[in-house]
Write an enzyme that holds these catalytic residues in place. Structure first.
Site, mmCIF file in Angstrom:
data_model
loop_
_atom_site.group_PDB
_atom_site.id
_atom_site.type_symbol
_atom_site.label_atom_id
_atom_site.label_comp_id
_atom_site.label_asym_id
_atom_site.label_seq_id
_atom_site.Cartn_x
_atom_site.Cartn_y
_atom_site.Cartn_z
ATOM 1 N N ARG A 182 -25.473 42.658 75.579
ATOM 2 C CA ARG A 182 -26.529 42.849 74.786
ATOM 3 C C ARG A 182 -27.729 43.471 75.736
ATOM 4 N NH1 ARG A 182 -29.018 37.911 73.500
ATOM 5 N NH2 ARG A 182 -27.848 36.781 75.102
ATOM 6 N N HIS A 197 -26.323 28.962 73.871
ATOM 7 C CA HIS A 197 -26.210 30.483 74.157
ATOM 8 C C HIS A 197 -25.794 31.028 73.085
ATOM 9 C CE1 HIS A 197 -25.097 34.135 76.233
ATOM 10 N NE2 HIS A 197 -25.711 33.617 77.437
#
Length: 230
Positions: A41, A18
């Protein structure tokens, strides 16, 4: 334990990395890190390298973004910072308060951000202005980003900022099962009364699992195992 009694392992080399593990400034080399929600994000957070520049489509697949971060490290452009402007910070208020409370995220002005990165305010504003133009359709993103939220970015704003590193997140591999969640031996035959589900089970997600599907796999194959055993 299961493999010692003859259970078959499958896809053991498929491990998901990740991209956004939160680096603790008090212990930057810690082996375990808090995972930053992808909402950071998704709501418009930018990933900036050690020169105050973007280097990827922030909304790309986990393996893609992680790979781009490693490229920046190899080029000597770490650390990587995730930057939320005030609009995104307001949307993500719970997250920013949670991470800030743990000492993993800091609130700062654009001037303070430029100083922390080690670039000029003009350089940082140039990065922001280029991004705003891309979002407005005036320029094409060199990284292919198509979706933009909580704009504009401006150096006169206030930001929430955290240092990020890729982290090991999920193993797609595990013990091979059939459609009844039965544990299979090395001959492909099920053990009687032995069931496997969740991250222990391999072969369910293929080479790279989709975000949000780990708990789904636990629930689905947990219920399958329950039905099969009853």
């Amino acid at each position: 334990m299961l493999m010692k009694i003859g259970a078959n392992g499958i896809d053991m080399d498929k491990v998901q990395v990740h991209p956004t593990g939160l680096v603790d400034p008090k212990d930057p080399h810690a082996k375990t890190k808090f995972l930053a929600a992808e909402a950071l994000r998704g709501e418009g957070g930018l990933l900036l390298n050690g020169k105050g520049e973007r280097f990827s489509d922030e909304l790309g697949h986990r393996d893609y973004v992680s790979g781009k971060m490693w490229e920046e490290k190899a080029a000597g452009r770490w650390p990587i910072r995730l930057v939320l402007n005030s609009k995104a910070s307001n949307v993500l208020d719970f997250h920013t308060r949670h991470y800030s409370g743990r000492g993993l995220m800091k609130k700062m002005t654009g001037k303070e951000l430029a100083k922390e990165i080690g670039c000029s305010e003009d350089k940082l504003q140039s990065t922001f202005s280029n991004y705003n133009d891309i979002a407005d359709g005036k320029d094409k993103d060199p990284f292919g980003k198509k979706y933009f939220h909580n704009l504009p970015f401006n150096v006169d704003d206030v930001f929430h900022v955290a240092v990020m590193e890729p982290v090991l997140h999920f193993t797609m591999g595990g013990i091979e099962i059939n459609d009844k969640a039965e544990c299979l031996n090395q001959d492909g035959k099920p053990f009687e009364g032995l069931f496997v589900c969740g991250e222990l089970a391999g072969g369910v997600h293929g080479a790279n699992r989709l975000g949000g599907s780990s708990l789904l796999g636990c629930v689905v194959y947990g219920r399958v195992a329950g039905d099969s055993s009853s």
